[in-house]
Design an enzyme around this catalytic site. Structure first.
Site, PDB file in Angstrom:
ATOM      1  N   VAL A 181       3.868   1.242   2.456  1.00  0.00           N
ATOM      2  CA  VAL A 181       3.773   0.157   3.434  1.00  0.00           C
ATOM      3  C   VAL A 181       4.260  -1.138   2.790  1.00  0.00           C
ATOM      4  CG1 VAL A 181       2.260  -1.149   4.978  1.00  0.00           C
ATOM      5  CG2 VAL A 181       1.792   1.270   4.517  1.00  0.00           C
ATOM      6  N   ASP A 188     -11.035   1.364  14.484  1.00  0.00           N
ATOM      7  CA  ASP A 188     -10.909   2.596  13.707  1.00  0.00           C
ATOM      8  C   ASP A 188     -11.039   2.312  12.205  1.00  0.00           C
ATOM      9  OD1 ASP A 188     -10.676   5.337  13.516  1.00  0.00           O
ATOM     10  OD2 ASP A 188      -8.496   5.348  13.524  1.00  0.00           O
ATOM     11  N   PHE A 248       1.821   9.550   3.538  1.00  0.00           N
ATOM     12  CA  PHE A 248       2.841   9.484   4.580  1.00  0.00           C
ATOM     13  C   PHE A 248       3.959   8.508   4.253  1.00  0.00           C
ATOM     14  CE2 PHE A 248      -1.056  10.883   6.590  1.00  0.00           C
ATOM     15  CZ  PHE A 248      -0.636  11.951   7.352  1.00  0.00           C
ATOM     16  N   GLY A 249       3.812   7.716   3.218  1.00  0.00           N
ATOM     17  CA  GLY A 249       4.842   6.759   2.855  1.00  0.00           C
ATOM     18  C   GLY A 249       4.264   5.475   2.307  1.00  0.00           C
ATOM     19  N   GLY A 268       0.824  -1.201   0.000  1.00  0.00           N
ATOM     20  CA  GLY A 268       0.000   0.000   0.000  1.00  0.00           C
ATOM     21  C   GLY A 268       0.854   1.245   0.000  1.00  0.00           C
TER      22      GLY A 268
END
Length: 323
Positions: A62, A124, A59-60, A55
């Protein structure tokens, strides 16, 4: 470079117990946290090889990896040049992709709730925590709020955490956490995927309504298709309406009226005839301090309380009986 890492429990096939870096369910923080070096994470991911990419977000990227202990982990190198949530806006999601994303997330949650030992409640589930690979296969991410849920307990009393718009009302107001909280959040997520709209901002239908409230209003008026994202293109109307109704089963105000995720997978993947006459109004929770969304708090109210209903009568779904 900094990296964040989440490791899944390693299951002992002989006795069914979990080993690894996750232990305990009582505290707000996981116990026995392992500190790993950058060298260890680089080795686990084969030097962050593209074949291990699962993914990517603002933010970066995975990556999946395996530590020397055998524990499987997800690793995100945090980019100093991050645009923090920047996303490609020229991708069009047709119904085939959207329905596959819904079903993939449902199967992932079913795995967390049933197959992982001890079971995991994510707490979440929301659009920004779903990663898509190059083929648009969904991966559930960000387990920072997750709780371990052994078989021998019915619920966990815990600090309320999550995101407004996705919170099950019984959890938001009482702190009583069960797997049905994830089911509720997933129901809201289905509506977002179908509509292309956010659940956090209460401004749908020309009023200050949450997405779930507006969708329920359309259901009562028999105008389900007005919820559909106009950019989706052609779609099978009956199947889309079935997905919308599944979302309502998932967001029933009383937790015991919601199906478990195994049943949700069935309802989404097969042409099951839903007994939608048994549907009652969903439960709504809105953070009174954050009308436009954001982290939840204990200060809140049921939106449109005259519609909020609690019932202990189990819902009946043709061929599927929730427990």
């Amino acid at each position: 470079m900094r990296c964040s890492c989440f490791g899944g429990p390693r299951v002992d096939s002989k006795n069914g117990t979990a080993a690894g870096t996750l232990h305990g369910i009582d505290g707000d923080l996981l116990q026995d946290i392992n500190h790993l070096s950058y060298k260890e994470l680089r080795s686990a991911t084969d030097n962050f090889h593209t074949s291990n990419k699962i993914g990517q977000g603002g933010f970066g990227t995975v990556y999946k990896g395996t530590l020397k202990s055998g524990t499987q982990v997800a690793v995100k190198p945090l980019s100093a040049q991050s645009n923090q949530g920047s996303r490609s806006t020229d991708i069009k999601l047709d119904w085939g992709r959207r329905s596959a994303i819904c079903l993939g997330i449902a199967r992932g949650l079913d795995f967390l709730h049933k197959e992982v030992v001890p079971h995991i409640v994510h707490r979440d589930i929301k659009a920004s925590n779903i990663l898509l690979d190059k083929d648009f296969n969904p991966k559930i991410g960000d387990f920072g709020l997750a709780k371990l849920f052994p078989d021998n307990i019915t619920h966990i009393s815990t600090r309320i955490a999550g995101t407004t718009g996705y919170l099950a009302p019984e959890y938001a107001l009482g702190g009583q956490l069960t797997m049905k909280a994830d089911v509720y959040s997933f129901g809201v997520l289905i509506l977002e995927i179908v509509s292309g709209r956010s659940s956090a901002k209460p401004s749908w239908g020309g009023t200050q309504k949450l997405l779930l409230e507006w969708a329920w209003q359309l259901h009562e008026e028999g105008k389900h298709l007005e919820l559909v994202d106009p950019e989706m293109g052609e779609f099978p109307e009956e199947e889309v309406i079935r997905y919308i109704k599944v979302a309502f089963f998932c967001t029933q105000s009383a937790a015991n009226r919601r199906p478990i995720m195994t049943q949700v997978v069935d309802m989404l993947s097969r042409q099951i005839q839903l007994n939608d006459k048994e549907l009652t109004a969903p439960g709504f929770f809105q953070d009174s301090d954050s009308p436009s969304g954001g982290p939840s708090s204990t200060k809140g109210s049921y939106a449109d309380s005259t519609r909020y209903q609690m019932s202990s009568v189990p819902v009946r779904i043709t061929e599927v009986t929730p427990r």
